[in-house]
Design a protein around this motif. Structure first.
Motif, short mmCIF file in Angstrom:
data_model
loop_
_atom_site.label_atom_id
_atom_site.label_comp_id
_atom_site.label_asym_id
_atom_site.label_seq_id
_atom_site.Cartn_x
_atom_site.Cartn_y
_atom_site.Cartn_z
N VAL A 8 -4.38 5.60 -3.67
CA VAL A 8 -5.38 5.06 -2.76
C VAL A 8 -5.49 5.96 -1.54
CG1 VAL A 8 -6.01 3.10 -1.31
CG2 VAL A 8 -5.00 2.70 -3.55
N ASP A 9 -6.67 6.50 -1.31
CA ASP A 9 -6.84 7.40 -0.17
C ASP A 9 -7.64 6.77 0.96
OD1 ASP A 9 -9.25 7.26 -1.40
OD2 ASP A 9 -9.58 9.42 -1.55
N LYS A 10 -8.21 5.57 0.76
CA LYS A 10 -8.98 4.90 1.81
C LYS A 10 -8.48 3.48 2.01
CE LYS A 10 -13.57 3.53 3.36
NZ LYS A 10 -15.04 3.56 3.13
N LEU A 11 -8.20 3.16 3.26
CA LEU A 11 -7.80 1.80 3.62
C LEU A 11 -9.01 1.09 4.22
CD1 LEU A 11 -5.65 -0.40 4.06
CD2 LEU A 11 -5.14 0.66 6.26
N ALA A 12 -9.63 0.20 3.44
CA ALA A 12 -10.83 -0.52 3.88
C ALA A 12 -10.42 -1.92 4.28
CB ALA A 12 -11.86 -0.57 2.75
N MET A 13 -10.14 -2.12 5.58
CA MET A 13 -9.70 -3.41 6.09
C MET A 13 -10.52 -3.84 7.31
SD MET A 13 -5.56 -3.46 5.68
CE MET A 13 -5.54 -5.12 6.32
N LEU A 59 0.82 -1.21 0.00
CA LEU A 59 0.00 0.00 0.00
C LEU A 59 0.85 1.26 0.00
CD1 LEU A 59 -2.86 -1.02 2.45
CD2 LEU A 59 -3.08 -0.55 0.02
N GLU A 60 2.11 1.14 0.44
CA GLU A 60 2.97 2.31 0.43
C GLU A 60 3.21 2.82 -0.98
OE1 GLU A 60 6.56 1.55 2.54
OE2 GLU A 60 5.56 0.71 4.30
N ARG A 61 3.14 1.93 -1.97
CA ARG A 61 3.40 2.32 -3.36
C ARG A 61 2.14 2.76 -4.07
NH1 ARG A 61 5.93 -2.85 -5.80
NH2 ARG A 61 5.85 -1.51 -7.66
N LEU A 62 0.98 2.44 -3.53
CA LEU A 62 -0.28 2.81 -4.17
C LEU A 62 -0.62 4.24 -3.76
CD1 LEU A 62 -2.26 -0.52 -3.70
CD2 LEU A 62 -1.19 0.34 -5.80
N SER A 63 0.02 5.17 -4.38
CA SER A 63 -0.07 6.57 -3.95
C SER A 63 -1.44 7.19 -4.22
CB SER A 63 1.01 7.40 -4.66
OG SER A 63 0.87 7.27 -6.08
N GLN A 105 -1.72 13.07 7.56
CA GLN A 105 -2.62 12.90 6.42
C GLN A 105 -3.96 12.27 6.80
OE1 GLN A 105 -0.15 10.93 7.12
NE2 GLN A 105 -0.76 8.80 6.79
N VAL A 106 -4.03 11.55 7.91
CA VAL A 106 -5.26 10.83 8.28
C VAL A 106 -6.29 11.82 8.81
CG1 VAL A 106 -6.25 9.07 9.76
CG2 VAL A 106 -3.99 8.71 8.76
N THR A 107 -7.48 11.79 8.21
CA THR A 107 -8.56 12.68 8.65
C THR A 107 -9.75 11.90 9.23
OG1 THR A 107 -9.53 12.68 6.43
CG2 THR A 107 -7.93 14.42 6.95
N GLN A 108 -9.93 10.65 8.82
CA GLN A 108 -11.05 9.85 9.32
C GLN A 108 -10.53 8.49 9.78
OE1 GLN A 108 -14.57 9.80 6.80
NE2 GLN A 108 -13.84 11.62 5.69
N LYS A 114 4.16 6.44 6.90
CA LYS A 114 4.83 6.16 5.62
C LYS A 114 3.85 6.16 4.46
CE LYS A 114 8.22 3.23 7.97
NZ LYS A 114 8.80 1.86 8.08
N MET A 115 2.55 5.92 4.76
CA MET A 115 1.53 5.91 3.71
C MET A 115 0.86 7.27 3.68
SD MET A 115 -0.03 2.14 4.59
CE MET A 115 1.07 0.75 4.89
N SER A 116 1.57 8.21 3.17
CA SER A 116 1.14 9.61 3.25
C SER A 116 -0.11 9.90 2.43
CB SER A 116 2.28 10.52 2.78
OG SER A 116 2.65 10.18 1.45
N HIS A 117 -0.54 8.95 1.62
CA HIS A 117 -1.71 9.19 0.78
C HIS A 117 -3.00 8.73 1.44
CE1 HIS A 117 -1.19 4.87 -0.02
NE2 HIS A 117 0.11 5.16 -0.15
N LEU A 118 -2.94 7.96 2.53
CA LEU A 118 -4.14 7.43 3.17
C LEU A 118 -4.79 8.51 4.05
CD1 LEU A 118 -3.05 3.84 4.27
CD2 LEU A 118 -4.44 4.50 2.31
N LYS A 119 -6.04 8.78 3.79
CA LYS A 119 -6.80 9.75 4.56
C LYS A 119 -7.90 9.10 5.40
CE LYS A 119 -6.06 13.52 1.22
NZ LYS A 119 -6.73 14.52 0.35
N ASN A 120 -8.48 8.05 4.88
CA ASN A 120 -9.60 7.39 5.55
C ASN A 120 -9.19 5.96 5.86
OD1 ASN A 120 -12.01 6.32 6.41
ND2 ASN A 120 -13.23 7.25 4.78
#
Length: 1440
Positions: free
Chosen positions: A463-468, A457-461, A510-513, A483-489
């Protein structure tokens, strides 16, 4: 016809046709015996396969040793859409099945016939129809072996009436059924074998010998035909016969002979036109879109074809994108013609059974050159289809719920992919090649097996939501998120998360939600997430919570153990905060400094005060502070924007004086369950500016003076002021509340409702139960009145207008003991859909002692804001053949069908299961599982929570204390009051409250939505019904048995809506204060509504009287005097009910039952219920007085006829058993069922020599011995014929019979079960059931007449017993067994009253029958003060 005769005839026929088969058609261990409607082709095919069985030659001969074609009598029930057998297996089949539990029966259905009108001619009439086949096989028999014997192409399986799947050759159908039943909850191998052979199981799992034809599915998938076609608009083109195909997004016109290989014209329809050609009949014009549009005219042969094509083509041309939706079609391959639609960009194949290979398999999907979106979710693929990686135009791919374990490296070739959904699989890792998808911005990994966040996921720049959600991530390291600066949700709910590590002070900006709901966190420090806007951390075990307040907007932290919340800096952007159900003793200071907070929920905490600054906030609009320890509310200093204020369940004695004229925007106020003695004025002057619309003042100390203060709220719509100290309500003040819609005045001391209530023209609900009202209020002239509840008052008469308002839906007048209704009033009430009245008791003082039970009950049901009652109650104070009771509640949430079905059938099922086992866990589990099966098609998509309570003596100690066995699924609960304290007896099966159930659902890969619902449907993990959600939602109940003792006061049953608002302790205290069960149940429901409940509410209160002081046992009186019949046969017209506490020994003489005739065959009688009656006179005098037993220590051999009843609630005690359709009795005193020759024969009693035949519906009967007797035969006739309702005629085919034969009274009332299936509303059985669905519990004579009015109009079959039985329908007791029958009758006892009257003996078990008679069950399934002796049930059998 006996089943053995059918078997032998079929076997003989088979042996005459083909050699090599033994006579009788024996089958081997793995043999398959097919039972179907015979036709010549199938006979020959089956017999050819079984020829030469000694040499074991031929395909499949190694596993099966023969096929017998048995002629069966099969009846199709059109109303239910399923097949029921009228006969059982023969003796050889039964013996073979009993030899091994791994043997069984599979019900095999043919494909459904396309509903096309049949062609005329002899060939059409001779076409064989598909029907049911009964296949005897073993659990090791495979599909390949069965198909080889049948010469079939394959087998198909359908679960829950849903999709149909082709079975693999190695699959084993019987083992599949056994596994399915085991997953439901069956554990006994013998019971599993029996259930597998039950045809009702086909609603849950069904096998087909060929794929069923669905005309509607074919229409939506592919339209094809040969029609006259003309190309273009020019008249120069000629009409020609062409093959026309509509598939996908295109119209295909081809040659008739070479439709696939010849020249084809393809017309794209998306964005085009389809129009009617008016110059020609049944003609359509199809045009494509664009400047180069082409046009085709198609002339159809029939109007049906024209309409079908027009409807389907109109859907295609209206689309904005080239979308083809083939979801939920049970497809195994894509239709071949669909590949000609090259403009398809979106293809939906969700919920199918797509195969990889074949002409239309997934390997051919790359043929779609423009495909962008592909949905293959829920296809049971098992492996990732690598072929989709060749579709380079793909931007969206959904492979959820396919049991995938790995993702191939070829996924990296989909460079255009933007959304990838892999939820609900078994993935634990991702390939590195996935990191090369630079355009991927949506990745769904929920409900898999990941133990950590994948590093790719670090390379998937993008992707802004991590649904796990729903994985196995137990530890979250915030440094890895940095390290995953693109993840917000980030969604990590339901992961079992135990800690969130912050090893360094590096900020995660970067995380907002962040969603951390339903984990195992005990502390949480997220101060390093400096830009957090929304946090969800409900249902953890948090003791401390630390956050950054720079950008925080929403905080949800309910259901934790928080004592404080630390947020720094002050969250000036915070608008919503939920801290309910925690341990807060005070609110932090920063809460008052929040400038933008609009909603604050701090209910269910330990707050003792509210800060003044908080209440005077200029931003707060909604404040919920109920269920705390508040003693005062701070004064308001200035005008505030507050709109909703909830302060219920506190210790408030007063409200701020300026509340209403400082909070001018206040629309909702709830201050129930406090200690208020007054309310503040609405304004400081005569003119009020109040906008208050809803006010709840229930459970305070208010008096009638508050009515004056309420007048200023002229916008008031809902007023609840129940359970206060009101002696009256000012009439002049009530008239000013002109906008009032709902008024609840229950539980006060009102003697009247002011006549000015008629000024409230918008009033639709008036609830004023539990008062002292003597005069019916003037409310029936209101134009919008819907519900009136005046129960538990002191009404004596009702003055009604000439007509009732059409809007009136429910009127409750129960509990008014002095109320007498006139004939005209009852006629007028007959038009009310739901009418509840008391059933007047006619028990004499001598019967009160014998009819008493150590318990009585009351219940209440209230509909919610949807104005649809989706709950039902089962209440039987007298259950079974001894002192027992059965109570149940059923909550369908949003459906009313399933609760009504359970209400009418579950008592019968329990009664049946008690005959098979005495182990509480076994019979309760089987009761729920069988009820689940009997829901049939209604239970496929709908479901209900259910709770069943059974009070009984332990079989090991019949004379000891009672035991209470409780079983439940869903959210219904039972609470026992012991020594004034609540004792929970049930288990809540919801995902939020049951951790082990949540884990089970997760392991089965269900998708749980954010509101904790399985597939977004229900929050319950166990329900009756909703079988399409199996195996996630199961019907297996929680079972618990509690030994009752004299310290137990009462039992409370309630649904989720009740106990969400009323705690166990409050419920117990409420019932203790009221004591009367019915009034207590009503108070519980009223309290729940006043506390804010908007859903359906139901409550049952069972008062227990188990003190040893009530014991009235007497020692038996022994005597040696002989018992002789009286010298003269004096007529006995009295109808006194035998009490359950009195027993007598019956000594038959020449009145032994010598013949029992029925219209059912001998094999059917075992599945019906039967009883016999003797004409023997009782002994008279003191020497024949039996031992007297009390209700706490009943006789161990109680039997007879029983009707449910309870003292104090207007019921009729008695006993019951089931009766064959035409019972024949021998009589030495009377030929016509009467005791005097000068009296006319009774209706429904047929005289036939020395036989007496009583007409009765054997499918669903209730038997009642009526208490209270007419003084003369004329009174008896008047009671039968008199009615306060129109059309009070008795129908003979299902009549109510009162027959006094030699002093033995028999009262029978029957009702057809089809009434229940026609309309759910008619299944309620609430007291007297009128043809319009009204509910009445009137006098006994009314009961008799209403049953006759409701009797089916059918005059054949089961509804009328024949006067002269056919010889083959008679069952004669052989002379060799006559002595044994006499001994059985002599050894049994029945219950009689004092003075003793002859009673009906126990059920006679004929040694000729294979199965014992299950006991009858007459259920009080209804609201109302007392049970109504009407039985609605289905007779069912286990087929073995």
């Amino acid at each position: 016809m006996a089943m053995e005769d059918v078997d032998s005839n079929a076997a003989a026929e088979a042996s005459n046709t083909e050699t090599g088969i033994k006579k009788g058609g024996d089958v081997g261990d793995n043999g398959a015996c097919i039972d179907r409607q015979p036709d010549t082709v199938v006979h020959q095919a089956g017999l050819n396969q079984t020829a030469g069985r000694g040499s074991r030659s031929g395909p499949g001969a190694h596993a099966a040793t023969g096929i017998r074609v048995l002629k069966r009598n099969i009846k199709r029930n059109g109303s239910r859409g399923c097949v029921t057998r009228k006969t059982r297996f023969g003796s050889r089949e039964r013996d073979w099945l009993k030899g091994d539990t791994q043997r069984g029966c599979v019900c095999l259905y043919g494909g459904t016939v396309d509903p096309q009108p049949p062609a005329s001619g002899p060939q059409a009439s001779s076409t064989p129809q598909t029907d049911l086949q009964l296949v005897l096989c073993s659990t090791s028999t495979t599909v390949e072996e069965l198909c080889a014997q049948r010469n079939g192409q394959g087998l198909y399986v359908q679960l829950h009436g849903d999709l149909i799947r082709r079975m693999g050759p190695a699959e084993r159908p019987l083992q599949m059924v056994y596994d399915y039943l085991g997953a439901l909850g069956y554990s006994d191998p013998m019971r599993v074998q029996q259930e597998a052979a039950n045809s009702d199981l086909s609603c849950l799992i069904r096998f087909y010998s060929e794929h069923p034809v669905n005309a509607d599915q074919q229409e939506r998938t592919l339209l094809k035909g040969v029609f006259s076609v003309r190309k273009g608009k020019s008249q120069l083109h000629k009409w020609a016969e062409r093959q026309v195909i509509l598939c996908g997004t295109c119209l295909i016109v081809a040659s008739v002979k070479d439709s696939l290989t010849g020249k084809m014209h393809i017309l794209p329809l998306v964005g085009g036109k389809v129009e009617e050609v008016k110059r020609r009949q049944h003609c359509l014009m199809f045009s494509s879109a664009g400047s180069q549009a082409q046009t085709y005219y198609v002339n159809f042969d029939t109007l049906v074809d024209y309409q079908r094509w027009h409807r389907q083509a109109s859907k295609v041309v209206s689309q904005t994108v080239s979308l083809v939706d083939l979801s939920c079609y049970s497809l195994e391959a894509v239709p071949e013609y669909l590949f000609y639609s090259q403009d398809v960009t979106h293809l939906n194949l969700r919920h199918n059974f797509m195969s990889l290979q074949g002409p239309g398999g997934l390997f051919n999907l790359p043929r779609f050159s423009q495909l962008k979106s592909l949905n293959l979710s829920h296809n049971r693929l098992g492996v990732f289809p690598e072929c989709v990686c060749e579709i380079l135009t793909m931007t969206e791919l959904n492979l959820s719920c396919n049991s995938l374990h790995t993702v191939p490296v070829q996924i990296g070739s989909l460079q255009s992919l933007q959304t990838l959904s892999l939820d609900g699989n078994h993935l634990s890792s991702l390939p590195e090649e996935l990191g090369g998808l630079n355009q991927l911005n949506g990745l769904g990994l929920s409900f898999n097996n990941f133990s950590h966040i994948p590093a790719v996921l670090e390379r998937l720049s993008s992707v802004d939501k991590l649904a796990m959600a729903g994985n196995r991530v137990e530890s979250l390291e915030l440094c890895s998120l940095a390290k995953m600066s693109h993840l917000k949700n980030i969604d990590l709910r339901l992961n079992g998360l135990r800690c969130v590590k912050t090893e360094n002070l590096e900020a995660v900006s970067q995380v907002t939600q962040l969603d951390l709901r339903d984990n195992c966190l005990d502390s949480l420090d997220l101060s390093s997430i400096c830009n957090l806007e929304t946090l969800h951390c409900q249902r953890n075990q948090l003791g401390t919570l630390t956050l950054s307040g720079f950008t925080l907007r929403t905080l949800n932290a309910s259901s934790n153990c928080l004592t404080t919340v630390n947020i720094y800096p002050i969250p000036n952007q915070l608008t919503q905060m939920d801290l309910s159900q925690n341990l807060l003793e005070y609110l932090p200071d920063w809460v008052c400094d929040c400038r933008k907070i609009e909603m604050l929920d701090v209910t269910h905490n330990l707050l003792s005060e509210l800060p003044s600054r908080l209440l005077n906030s200029l931003s707060l609009r909604k404040l919920l502070a109920g269920n705390n320890c508040l003693q005062r509310v701070p004064d308001l200093l200035d005008h505030i924007p507050l709109e909703v204020l909830d302060l219920q369940h506190n210790k408030l004695s007063e409200l701020p004086e300026s509340l209403f004229y400082k909070a001018l925007n206040l629309k909702y106020l709830n201050v129930s369950a406090n200690a208020l003695e007054n309310i503040p004025p609405s304004s400081q002057s005569e003119e009020s500016l109040s906008t208050l619309q809803e006010i709840y003042l229930t459970g305070n100390n208010l008096n009638e003076n508050c009515g004056t203060l309420l007048v200023g709220h002229q916008n008031l719509r809902i007023l609840h002021i129940a359970y206060n100290q009101l002696l009256s309500f000012p009439a002049s003040k009530l008239s000013k509340l002109e906008l009032l819609e709902e008024l609840n005045l229950s539980g006060n001391k009102l003697k009247t409702i002011p006549s000015t209530v008629s000024s409230c023209k918008r009033l639709h609900t008036l609830i004023a139960h539990s008062n002292q009202i003597t005069v019916f209020p003037e409310i029936l002239n209101l134009p919008e009145i819907k519900l009136v509840d005046l129960s538990c008052n002191e009404l004596t008469e009702i003055l009604l207008p000439e007509s009732l308002p059409a809007t009136l839906q429910e009127l409750d007048l129960t509990g008014n003991n002095s109320l007498m209704l006139e004939h005209k009033t009852l006629n007028l009430f007959s038009h009310i859909p739901t009418l509840k009245l008391d059933q007047k008791s006619t028990t004499t003082p001598g019967d009160s002692l014998s009819a008493s039970t150590p318990w009585n009950h009351g219940y209440s049901e209230m509909s919610g804001q949807r104005n649809k009652l989706c709950v039902s109650v089962l209440a039987v104070d007298r259950f079974g053949d001894s002192v027992e009771a059965c109570y149940g509640i059923f909550d369908g949430d949003r459906n009313e069908e399933v609760p009504r079905l359970l209400q009418c059938t579950m008592g019968d099922v329990l009664c049946e299961e008690l005959q098979h086992s005495s182990i509480d866990n076994v019979y309760m589990c089987n009761t729920f599982l069988t009820s689940h099966r009997k829901l049939g098609m209604a239970g496929q998509k709908l479901g209900a929570s259910a709770l069943l309570c059974y009070i009984h003596h332990e079989s090991s100690d019949p004379g000891g204390y009672f035991s209470l066995t409780v079983a439940n699924v869903g959210t219904c609960q039972a609470v026992l009051c012991r020594d004034g304290r609540p004792v929970p007896l049930s288990k809540v099966y919801s995902l939020e409250n049951c951790t082990e159930e949540m884990e089970r659902v997760k392991l089965s890969k269900a998708i749980v939505t954010e509101d904790n619902k399985v597939s977004g449907v229900t929050c319950c993990s166990r329900l009756l019904g909703c079988s399409y959600l199996s195996p996630w939602v199961l019907p297996k109940p929680w079972v618990h048995t509690e030994l009752l003792c004299p310290r137990d006061e009462f039992l409370i049953l309630g649904n989720r809506a009740l106990f969400e608002r009323v705690s166990f302790q409050e419920a117990v205290c409420t019932v203790q204060a009221v004591r009367d069960p019915r009034a207590a149940a009503k108070k519980l429901c009223s309290l729940a509504q006043s506390y804010g409940c908007k859903d359906n509410i139901e409550a049952v209160v069972v008062s227990l009287h188990l003190s040893e002081d009530s014991c009235t046992c007497e020692p038996p009186v022994t005597t040696t005097e002989p018992r002789v019949p009286p010298p003269t046969p004096a007529p006995v017209p009295v109808t006194v009910v035998p009490g359950p506490g009195d027993t007598a020994t019956l000594t038959p003489s020449n009145g032994v039952v010598s013949e029992l005739s029925s219209e059912t065959s001998a094999s059917e009688v075992g599945s019906e219920a039967g009883s016999t009656a003797s004409d023997e006179h009782p002994s008279s005098g003191p020497t024949s007085r039996p031992e007297r037993r009390c209700s706490l220590h009943p006789a161990t051999s109680l039997c007879g006829i029983m009707v449910p009843g309870a003292p104090g609630v207007g019921t009729h005690p008695g006993l019951f058993q089931r009766q064959p359709s035409s019972a024949t009795f021998s009589s030495n005193q009377s030929d016509n069922g009467l005791d005097s020759d000068d009296e006319a024969p009774l209706e429904g009693v047929i005289s036939n020599g020395s036989k007496l035949e009583v007409e009765v519906d054997i499918h669903c009967c209730a038997f009642q011995l009526r208490s209270g007797a007419p003084d003369s035969p004329k009174d008896l006739d008047h009671e039968k014929g008199g009615s306060d309702y129109p059309n009070g005629k008795m129908r003979r085919q299902n009549s109510v019979v009162v027959s006094a034969t030699n002093g033995c009274l028999l009262a029978v009332c029957g009702r057809e079960i089809a009434d229940l299936k026609k309309s759910p509303s008619t299944s309620s059985l609430f007291g007297k059931k009128l043809s319009n669905g009204s509910v009445v519990a009137p006098e006994d004579s009314h009961n008799l007449i209403e049953v006759a009015l409701e009797a089916p109009k059918k005059k054949s079959g089961y509804f009328t017993a024949p006067a002269q039985q056919d010889p083959e329908d008679q069952l004669i007791v052989p002379p060799s067994l006559e002595q044994e029958v006499r001994e059985q009758l002599r050894g049994q006892t029945t219950l009689v009253s004092v003075p003793p009257l002859p009673s009906i003996p126990p059920t006679l078990k004929n040694p000729v029958w294979d199965h014992p008679h299950p006991p009858a069950f007459s259920s009080n399934i209804v609201p109302g003060p007392g049970p109504v002796p009407i039985l609605q049930q289905e007779v069912y059998d286990t087929a073995l």
